[in-house]
Design a protein around this motif. Structure first.
Motif, PDB file in Angstrom:
ATOM      1  N   ASP A 194      52.891 122.759  -4.079  1.00 42.61           N
ATOM      2  CA  ASP A 194      53.757 121.158  -4.254  1.00 42.61           C
ATOM      3  C   ASP A 194      53.072 121.195  -6.219  1.00 42.61           C
ATOM      4  N   LEU A 195      51.873 120.542  -5.981  1.00 40.95           N
ATOM      5  CA  LEU A 195      51.160 120.208  -6.976  1.00 40.95           C
ATOM      6  C   LEU A 195      51.161 121.267  -8.387  1.00 40.95           C
ATOM      7  N   LEU A 196      51.860 122.431  -8.715  1.00 39.86           N
ATOM      8  CA  LEU A 196      52.226 123.575  -9.468  1.00 39.86           C
ATOM      9  C   LEU A 196      54.083 122.636  -9.839  1.00 39.86           C
ATOM     10  N   ALA A 197      54.643 122.564  -8.664  1.00 42.15           N
ATOM     11  CA  ALA A 197      56.228 122.672  -9.289  1.00 42.15           C
ATOM     12  C   ALA A 197      56.119 120.882 -10.022  1.00 42.15           C
ATOM     13  N   ALA A 198      55.425 119.560  -9.428  1.00 44.51           N
ATOM     14  CA  ALA A 198      55.116 118.561  -9.434  1.00 44.51           C
ATOM     15  C   ALA A 198      55.580 118.656 -11.278  1.00 44.51           C
ATOM     16  N   ASN A 199      54.498 119.579 -11.748  1.00 44.29           N
ATOM     17  CA  ASN A 199      53.637 119.248 -13.498  1.00 44.29           C
ATOM     18  C   ASN A 199      54.869 121.087 -13.955  1.00 44.29           C
ATOM     19  N   GLY A 200      55.836 121.883 -13.828  1.00 38.96           N
ATOM     20  CA  GLY A 200      56.485 122.859 -13.760  1.00 38.96           C
ATOM     21  C   GLY A 200      56.180 123.666 -14.198  1.00 38.96           C
ATOM     22  N   PHE A 201      54.997 124.212 -13.126  1.00 35.00           N
ATOM     23  CA  PHE A 201      55.002 125.223 -13.603  1.00 35.00           C
ATOM     24  C   PHE A 201      54.996 125.844 -11.791  1.00 35.00           C
ATOM     25  N   ALA A 219      45.580 123.852 -15.142  1.00 30.63           N
ATOM     26  CA  ALA A 219      46.236 122.710 -16.318  1.00 30.63           C
ATOM     27  C   ALA A 219      46.716 121.484 -15.211  1.00 30.63           C
ATOM     28  N   ALA A 220      47.638 122.151 -13.686  1.00 25.53           N
ATOM     29  CA  ALA A 220      47.997 121.352 -12.440  1.00 25.53           C
ATOM     30  C   ALA A 220      46.842 120.202 -12.180  1.00 25.53           C
ATOM     31  N   ARG A 221      45.654 121.154 -12.118  1.00 29.59           N
ATOM     32  CA  ARG A 221      44.646 120.445 -10.659  1.00 29.59           C
ATOM     33  C   ARG A 221      43.959 119.529 -12.209  1.00 29.59           C
ATOM     34  N   THR A 222      44.056 119.722 -13.447  1.00 25.02           N
ATOM     35  CA  THR A 222      43.460 118.764 -14.584  1.00 25.02           C
ATOM     36  C   THR A 222      44.031 117.230 -14.158  1.00 25.02           C
ATOM     37  N   ARG A 223      45.571 117.577 -14.182  1.00 21.48           N
ATOM     38  CA  ARG A 223      46.016 116.994 -14.716  1.00 21.48           C
ATOM     39  C   ARG A 223      45.825 115.490 -13.118  1.00 21.48           C
ATOM     40  N   TYR A 224      45.987 116.159 -12.137  1.00 17.36           N
ATOM     41  CA  TYR A 224      45.925 115.442 -11.354  1.00 17.36           C
ATOM     42  C   TYR A 224      44.506 115.037 -10.474  1.00 17.36           C
ATOM     43  N   PHE A 225      43.088 115.034 -11.029  1.00 15.61           N
ATOM     44  CA  PHE A 225      42.134 114.603 -11.066  1.00 15.61           C
ATOM     45  C   PHE A 225      41.878 113.570 -12.005  1.00 15.61           C
ATOM     46  N   ASP A 226      42.995 113.784 -13.716  1.00 17.87           N
ATOM     47  CA  ASP A 226      42.919 112.889 -14.736  1.00 17.87           C
ATOM     48  C   ASP A 226      43.666 111.616 -14.248  1.00 17.87           C
ATOM     49  N   ALA A 227      44.496 111.971 -13.474  1.00 18.18           N
ATOM     50  CA  ALA A 227      45.173 110.707 -13.106  1.00 18.18           C
ATOM     51  C   ALA A 227      44.712 109.989 -11.851  1.00 18.18           C
ATOM     52  N   PHE A 228      43.890 110.615 -10.859  1.00 22.41           N
ATOM     53  CA  PHE A 228      42.891 109.923  -9.923  1.00 22.41           C
ATOM     54  C   PHE A 228      42.344 109.021 -10.429  1.00 22.41           C
ATOM     55  N   PHE A 229      41.519 109.216 -11.621  1.00 23.47           N
ATOM     56  CA  PHE A 229      40.164 108.457 -12.500  1.00 23.47           C
ATOM     57  C   PHE A 229      41.542 107.345 -13.201  1.00 23.47           C
ATOM     58  N   VAL A 262      36.527 127.923 -15.207  1.00 27.41           N
ATOM     59  CA  VAL A 262      37.514 127.234 -15.402  1.00 27.41           C
ATOM     60  C   VAL A 262      37.626 127.032 -16.518  1.00 27.41           C
ATOM     61  N   ALA A 263      36.509 126.504 -16.901  1.00 25.59           N
ATOM     62  CA  ALA A 263      36.290 125.697 -18.666  1.00 25.59           C
ATOM     63  C   ALA A 263      37.557 126.855 -19.613  1.00 25.59           C
ATOM     64  N   ALA A 264      37.247 128.268 -19.065  1.00 25.24           N
ATOM     65  CA  ALA A 264      38.523 129.092 -20.188  1.00 25.24           C
ATOM     66  C   ALA A 264      39.278 129.068 -19.872  1.00 25.24           C
ATOM     67  N   ALA A 265      40.001 128.525 -18.774  1.00 31.82           N
ATOM     68  CA  ALA A 265      41.393 128.681 -18.313  1.00 31.82           C
ATOM     69  C   ALA A 265      42.061 126.815 -18.515  1.00 31.82           C
ATOM     70  N   ARG A 266      41.673 126.189 -18.535  1.00 34.55           N
ATOM     71  CA  ARG A 266      41.270 125.269 -18.944  1.00 34.55           C
ATOM     72  C   ARG A 266      41.652 125.070 -20.390  1.00 34.55           C
ATOM     73  N   ALA A 267      41.050 126.450 -21.535  1.00 36.14           N
ATOM     74  CA  ALA A 267      41.480 125.915 -23.229  1.00 36.14           C
ATOM     75  C   ALA A 267      42.735 127.082 -23.211  1.00 36.14           C
ATOM     76  N   VAL A 268      42.969 128.450 -22.742  1.00 39.57           N
ATOM     77  CA  VAL A 268      44.147 128.983 -22.695  1.00 39.57           C
ATOM     78  C   VAL A 268      45.051 127.687 -22.150  1.00 39.57           C
ATOM     79  N   ALA A 269      45.009 127.095 -21.140  1.00 39.52           N
ATOM     80  CA  ALA A 269      46.335 126.314 -20.923  1.00 39.52           C
ATOM     81  C   ALA A 269      46.380 125.033 -22.170  1.00 39.52           C
ATOM     82  N   THR A 270      45.368 124.554 -22.880  1.00 37.85           N
ATOM     83  CA  THR A 270      44.983 123.417 -23.840  1.00 37.85           C
ATOM     84  C   THR A 270      46.028 123.937 -24.863  1.00 37.85           C
ATOM     85  N   ASN A 271      45.185 125.624 -25.319  1.00 37.03           N
ATOM     86  CA  ASN A 271      46.175 126.193 -26.848  1.00 37.03           C
ATOM     87  C   ASN A 271      47.941 126.758 -26.474  1.00 37.03           C
ATOM     88  N   ASP A 272      47.914 126.726 -25.282  1.00 32.76           N
ATOM     89  CA  ASP A 272      49.402 126.245 -24.503  1.00 32.76           C
ATOM     90  C   ASP A 272      50.405 125.543 -24.433  1.00 32.76           C
TER      91      ASP A 272
END
Length: 307
Positions: free
Chosen positions: A277-284, A82-92, A22-32
């Protein structure tokens, strides 16, 4: 290796590998430029699983590892994470705006939110995970010169043990509102352990508390044999390139309660957002549909529950 009730792991073995993936996927999303998690790639590098390091740094062609007919894959994970991380970031962030100053990250893995989010003054972040996981992440982040933006209190214990007592001993105050997240956790717990965890969270949550969770839907109709075969096929491909983990053995099958309904029956009010729905809300793009009776990432539901 098949899971047992007393198995343990670090970030390069068993369930721990999923946290590194999951951290590797976040790294890919960050690099993109889809996410901003500056700690994801160095943490993955430090774990030292070559396959995941090559993926995190863009040196792996994920098309070589896709499995036809599966509802998940490496190519889909960066957008989903990326969408999941944004969701929980916003939650906090929303909990902090509401005055909550206690945050609890269940099965914290390589989550670096205590270091990268802007927490209000007076916030304490409690991180709960296996002792080996806690020690590795804490030591690695210190070595990177990272400074937490809140008071961090680590709770090095397996969630199948008496983590309630350990959390209280670390200074958690059940008389005050708290914000909890269970991200990427429930599928790796037996159904009855999921219930016990939610019961414990409920017992420790004062009015005004919140819980953000990623829920595995009740998938009693799933063809588990076919689903496991797809996962084994993917694991075999990954093993050829150095990732020696059978992902088909990591999760738990069986009927489990719907998280939103279970919590609402115990005094919470839950709002669920399906992954697509979360993906769509984040443009994915949505997770592609697959053959009947096969689980997909698109079936996951994200809940924000409030007391």
């Amino acid at each position: 290796m098949t899971r047992t009730n007393d198995d343990t792991w670090d970030l390069a073995t068993s369930v721990g590998v999923t946290a590194t993936m999951v951290a590797a996927a976040r790294a890919v999303a960050t690099n993109d430029d889809q996410l901003d998690d500056q700690f994801a790639e160095p943490l993955v590098r430090a774990v030292g699983v070559d396959f995941l390091t090559r993926w995190a740094t863009g040196d792996l062609n994920v098309d070589d590892f896709e499995v036809a007919g599966a509802g998940w894959g490496l190519s889909q994970m960066p957008a989903a994470m990326a969408a999941r991380t944004r969701y929980f970031d916003a939650f906090f962030s929303e909990a902090a705006e509401a005055g909550v100053r206690q945050a609890v990250i269940l099965a914290s893995g390589l989550d670096a939110r205590a270091y990268r989010l802007d927490w209000p003054a007076g916030t304490t972040v409690f991180e709960i995970d296996q002792p080996e996981v806690i020690e590795f992440k804490t030591t690695t982040l210190e070595g990177l010169g990272a400074t937490p933006k809140a008071t961090v209190r680590t709770v090095a214990i397996d969630l199948r043990e008496d983590w309630r007592t350990a959390l209280l001993a670390a200074g958690f105050d059940p008389s005050k509102p708290s914000a909890w997240i269970a991200e990427g956790l429930f599928g790796y717990l037996p159904p009855e352990a999921q219930d016990r965890l939610l019961d414990t969270v409920t017992a420790l949550s004062a009015p005004g508390s919140r819980l953000g969770s990623e829920a595995v839907p009740n998938i009693g109709s799933v063809d588990f044999d076919a689903a496991r075969e797809k996962m084994r096929e993917a694991s075999d491909k990954w093993r050829e390139h150095g990732l020696d983990v059978d992902f088909s053995e990591l999760g738990y099958q069986g009927e489990r309660h719907e998280v939103g309904e279970y919590l609402d029956a115990r005094g919470w009010q839950s709002v669920g957002t399906p992954m697509n729905d979360l993906l769509a809300a984040n443009g994915f793009a949505p997770v592609p549909q697959v053959e009947d009776n096969q689980p997909t990432m698109g079936g996951v539901i994200y809940y924000t529950s409030k007391r």
